[in-house]
Design a protein around this motif. Structure first.
Motif, short mmCIF file in Angstrom:
data_model
loop_
_atom_site.label_atom_id
_atom_site.label_comp_id
_atom_site.label_asym_id
_atom_site.label_seq_id
_atom_site.Cartn_x
_atom_site.Cartn_y
_atom_site.Cartn_z
N ARG A 13 0.85 -1.19 0.00
CA ARG A 13 0.00 0.00 0.00
C ARG A 13 0.89 1.24 0.00
O ARG A 13 1.73 1.41 0.88
N ASP A 14 0.72 2.11 -0.96
CA ASP A 14 1.58 3.28 -1.11
C ASP A 14 1.66 4.10 0.18
O ASP A 14 2.74 4.50 0.61
N TYR A 15 0.50 4.36 0.78
CA TYR A 15 0.46 5.24 1.95
C TYR A 15 1.14 4.60 3.15
O TYR A 15 1.66 5.30 4.02
N VAL A 16 1.17 3.24 3.19
CA VAL A 16 1.89 2.56 4.27
C VAL A 16 3.39 2.53 3.96
O VAL A 16 4.22 2.87 4.80
N HIS A 17 3.72 2.16 2.75
CA HIS A 17 5.15 2.06 2.38
C HIS A 17 5.86 3.39 2.55
O HIS A 17 7.00 3.44 3.04
N ASP A 18 5.22 4.49 2.14
CA ASP A 18 5.85 5.80 2.26
C ASP A 18 6.22 6.11 3.70
O ASP A 18 7.25 6.77 3.97
N GLY A 19 5.44 5.63 4.63
CA GLY A 19 5.71 5.93 6.04
C GLY A 19 6.75 5.02 6.69
O GLY A 19 7.25 5.35 7.78
N ILE A 20 7.08 3.91 6.04
CA ILE A 20 8.02 2.96 6.65
C ILE A 20 9.29 2.77 5.82
O ILE A 20 10.20 2.05 6.23
N ALA A 21 9.37 3.45 4.67
CA ALA A 21 10.51 3.24 3.76
C ALA A 21 11.84 3.54 4.45
O ALA A 21 12.82 2.80 4.30
N GLN A 22 11.90 4.65 5.20
CA GLN A 22 13.16 5.00 5.84
C GLN A 22 13.51 3.98 6.93
O GLN A 22 14.70 3.65 7.12
N PHE A 23 12.51 3.50 7.65
CA PHE A 23 12.74 2.47 8.66
C PHE A 23 13.36 1.22 8.02
O PHE A 23 14.29 0.61 8.56
N ILE A 24 12.83 0.84 6.87
CA ILE A 24 13.36 -0.32 6.15
C ILE A 24 14.82 -0.09 5.76
O ILE A 24 15.69 -0.95 5.97
N LEU A 25 15.12 1.10 5.20
CA LEU A 25 16.48 1.38 4.74
C LEU A 25 17.46 1.46 5.92
O LEU A 25 18.61 1.03 5.79
N ASP A 26 17.01 1.98 7.03
CA ASP A 26 17.89 2.03 8.21
C ASP A 26 18.26 0.62 8.67
O ASP A 26 19.42 0.35 9.02
N ASN A 27 17.29 -0.27 8.67
CA ASN A 27 17.56 -1.65 9.06
C ASN A 27 18.43 -2.36 8.02
O ASN A 27 19.29 -3.16 8.37
N GLU A 28 18.20 -2.04 6.75
CA GLU A 28 19.05 -2.62 5.70
C GLU A 28 20.49 -2.16 5.88
O GLU A 28 21.43 -2.97 5.72
N ILE A 71 19.07 -12.94 0.58
CA ILE A 71 18.31 -12.69 1.80
C ILE A 71 17.09 -11.85 1.44
O ILE A 71 17.22 -10.77 0.86
N LEU A 72 15.91 -12.37 1.76
CA LEU A 72 14.69 -11.57 1.71
C LEU A 72 14.46 -11.05 3.12
O LEU A 72 14.26 -11.83 4.05
N HIS A 73 14.52 -9.74 3.27
CA HIS A 73 14.57 -9.09 4.58
C HIS A 73 13.21 -8.48 4.91
O HIS A 73 12.66 -7.69 4.14
N TYR A 74 12.68 -8.85 6.07
CA TYR A 74 11.36 -8.42 6.50
C TYR A 74 11.49 -7.56 7.76
O TYR A 74 11.66 -8.09 8.86
N CYS A 75 11.41 -6.24 7.58
CA CYS A 75 11.41 -5.32 8.73
C CYS A 75 9.99 -4.94 9.12
O CYS A 75 9.76 -4.41 10.21
N VAL A 76 9.06 -5.18 8.20
CA VAL A 76 7.69 -4.71 8.34
C VAL A 76 6.74 -5.78 7.81
O VAL A 76 7.19 -6.79 7.24
N TRP A 77 5.47 -5.57 7.98
CA TRP A 77 4.53 -6.44 7.28
C TRP A 77 4.79 -6.34 5.78
O TRP A 77 4.99 -5.26 5.23
N ALA A 78 4.82 -7.49 5.10
CA ALA A 78 5.16 -7.54 3.68
C ALA A 78 4.11 -8.36 2.95
O ALA A 78 3.72 -9.44 3.41
N PHE A 79 3.67 -7.85 1.80
CA PHE A 79 2.69 -8.61 1.02
C PHE A 79 3.32 -9.94 0.58
O PHE A 79 4.39 -9.94 -0.05
N PRO A 80 2.69 -11.06 0.88
CA PRO A 80 3.31 -12.37 0.61
C PRO A 80 3.59 -12.64 -0.86
O PRO A 80 4.56 -13.36 -1.19
N HIS A 81 2.78 -12.09 -1.76
CA HIS A 81 3.04 -12.41 -3.17
C HIS A 81 4.32 -11.74 -3.67
O HIS A 81 4.91 -12.17 -4.66
#
Length: 469
Positions: A13-28, A71-81
């Motif tokens: 979901r765009d509106y969710v991803h936009d809010g967590i993108a930096q969190f994902i990159l920090d963990n990466e 490595i498939l990295h999951y910091c957040v809820w991720a769409f399974p497909h």
């Protein structure tokens, strides 16, 4: 170390991803930094996967970098497909890694994606924890080393010099099976090539090799079975093998040797030891696995072990079991790499403990056997064997031991003192080993590499047969 791809899987979901993108990159960033410090080369996906098209394109880009592990990295809820699409775009082994942040449900995303992969039968490993956790990085390292070893096999070529030795069925493998399971081709080369090329080899190089041994090892010339001329012929055999390796682009090798060469030409002990060593008289070099008696499964085991350890691999017969001491005499003509005499990268330090003895009556053509006692230390021992046509890895931990000179001499005289010996205390009862081990040859590397070898078995889908007390 290995080359590892890292792909972050996100919310669609765009509106969710936009809010967590930096969190994902920090963990990466934390994960990539920790993997890099551990010595791995990391290939990062260009963006977190937040759409179906990114799942495929990012995974293809990472796969194109020839990674050993993804490595498939999951910091957040991720769409399974997204997991399914990314997995479908790469052929490397997969690790699903979830963080354990209580706010962001990365673990839920990993379980959903992993369950979907289970449904289609796609193998993968799952890990969880902070992305820069030492434990997590060590677990990834184990899987990555195993994946790198398996990847290095595929597309490689084994050079078999000669055929089956002395009726030894365990030394001969099915080439179709090797291609299917391991991705290894087999090049058949006649032993006459060693004879022909050894005699034509550069006389100056043969003399340099002989003088190197005379300077650093103890050479016991007897004027009959071992002469300077015979030693130079053996060194010529090593040079012949180096030529064959270069011309045929061989990745690992095996020489039949017995009975033709050992009866009428010279033993291959010098050639086999030098090929397995990380040096010769011209300086450091990459160890080249060479199995005596053209032992195909032995050479394959050694090649995997070499990729995992980065050290020479010991090849030996299981010569004798000293039940009163609960130790094994691992001994096989001159096959032991001289590196095992002191486990030093300085050949002079190793060769100071090496004797070149005239060969014994088993090998009337003569030449030098390469004799030493293996240095002490923890060892991982094992071998790929076959049971009813199916491959298994028989695996155990052990210790090499050394003793005072009187004990050592007494033990050597019970078998063949002119040959190299490794006194091994195995983490397996003698009755279990003798009842179950599937060959007369065994192979070993320093340290405890059982975790990596277990992972190799999983990646290759072969049975693990682990011995322990």
């Amino acid at each position: 170390m290995a080359r590892i791809g890292v792909i972050n899987i996100s919310d669609g979901r765009d509106y969710v991803h936009d809010g967590i993108a930096q969190f994902i990159l920090d963990n990466e960033d934390k994960l990539v930094a920790a993997l890099t410090v551990a010595g791995h080369e990391v290939v990062r996906g260009r963006a977190p996967v937040s759409t179906n098209t990114l799942a495929t394109s990012v995974a293809r880009e990472v796969a194109a970098q020839d990674v050993d592990l993804t490595i498939l990295h999951y910091c957040v809820w991720a769409f399974p497909h997204f997991t399914m699409l990314a997995a479908g775009a790469t052929t490397s082994p997969l690790v699903l890694l979830a963080n354990t942040d209580p706010v962001q449900p990365g673990m839920v995303g990993m379980l959903a994606g992993g369950g979907a992969l289970d449904q289609i039968g796609r193998r993968h490993n799952r890990l969880w924890g902070d992305p820069d956790s030492a434990e997590v990085i060590a677990q990834i390292g184990t899987l990555a080393k195993a994946a790198g070893a398996v990847s290095a096999l595929r597309g490689s070529t084994f050079g078999r010099i000669g055929g089956r030795p002395m009726g030894m069925n365990t030394a001969v493998a099915n080439t179709d099976q090797w291609q299917r399971i391991f991705g290894v081709d087999v090049e058949e080369i006649d032993q006459w090539e060693i004879v022909r090329r050894a005699e034509l080899a550069d006389a100056g190089e043969k003399a340099k090799g002989r003088e190197w041994f005379e300077r650093h090892a103890t050479v016991h010339y007897d004027g009959k079975n071992l002469t300077p001329e015979k030693l130079e012929l053996q060194i010529g055999s090593y040079l012949a093998m180096r030529e064959l390796i270069d011309e045929w682009n061989l990745d690992f090798t095996g020489i039949k040797g017995q009975p033709e060469l050992t009866q009428y030409f010279a033993t291959m002990d010098i050639a086999e030891a030098l090929l397995n060593d990380p040096y010769d008289w011209n300086g450091p070099k990459e160890p080249m696995v060479c199995a005596t008696e053209a032992d195909m499964d032995g050479a394959l085991t050694m090649q995997i072990m070499k990729h995992l350890s980065g050290t020479p691999v010991l090849f030996a017969d299981v010569r004798h079991y000293h039940g009163d001491r609960d130790i094994w005499d691992l001994c096989n003509s001159g096959q032991h790499a001289t590196w095992y005499a002191a486990r030093s990268d300085d050949p002079a330090e190793n060769l100071a403990k090496v004797n070149l003895y005239p060969e014994v009556f088993f090998f009337p053509a003569g030449g030098a056997s390469v004799q030493h006692i293996a240095a002490p230390g923890q060892m991982t021992l094992g071998r790929l064997t076959r049971n009813d046509g199916k491959y298994r890895l028989q695996l155990m931990l052990g210790e090499f031991e050394t003793y005072d000179d009187e004990t050592t001499q007494a033990l050597m005289k019970m078998s063949t003192p002119e040959w190299p010996h490794a006194w091994a205390r195995l983490d397996a009862p003698g009755e279990l080993f003798l009842s179950k081990f599937g060959a007369n040859h065994i192979h070993a590397i320093p340290g405890d590499h059982r975790a990596e070898l277990r992972a190799v078995c999983e990646l290759l889908d072969i049975t693990l047969d682990e011995f322990a007390r």
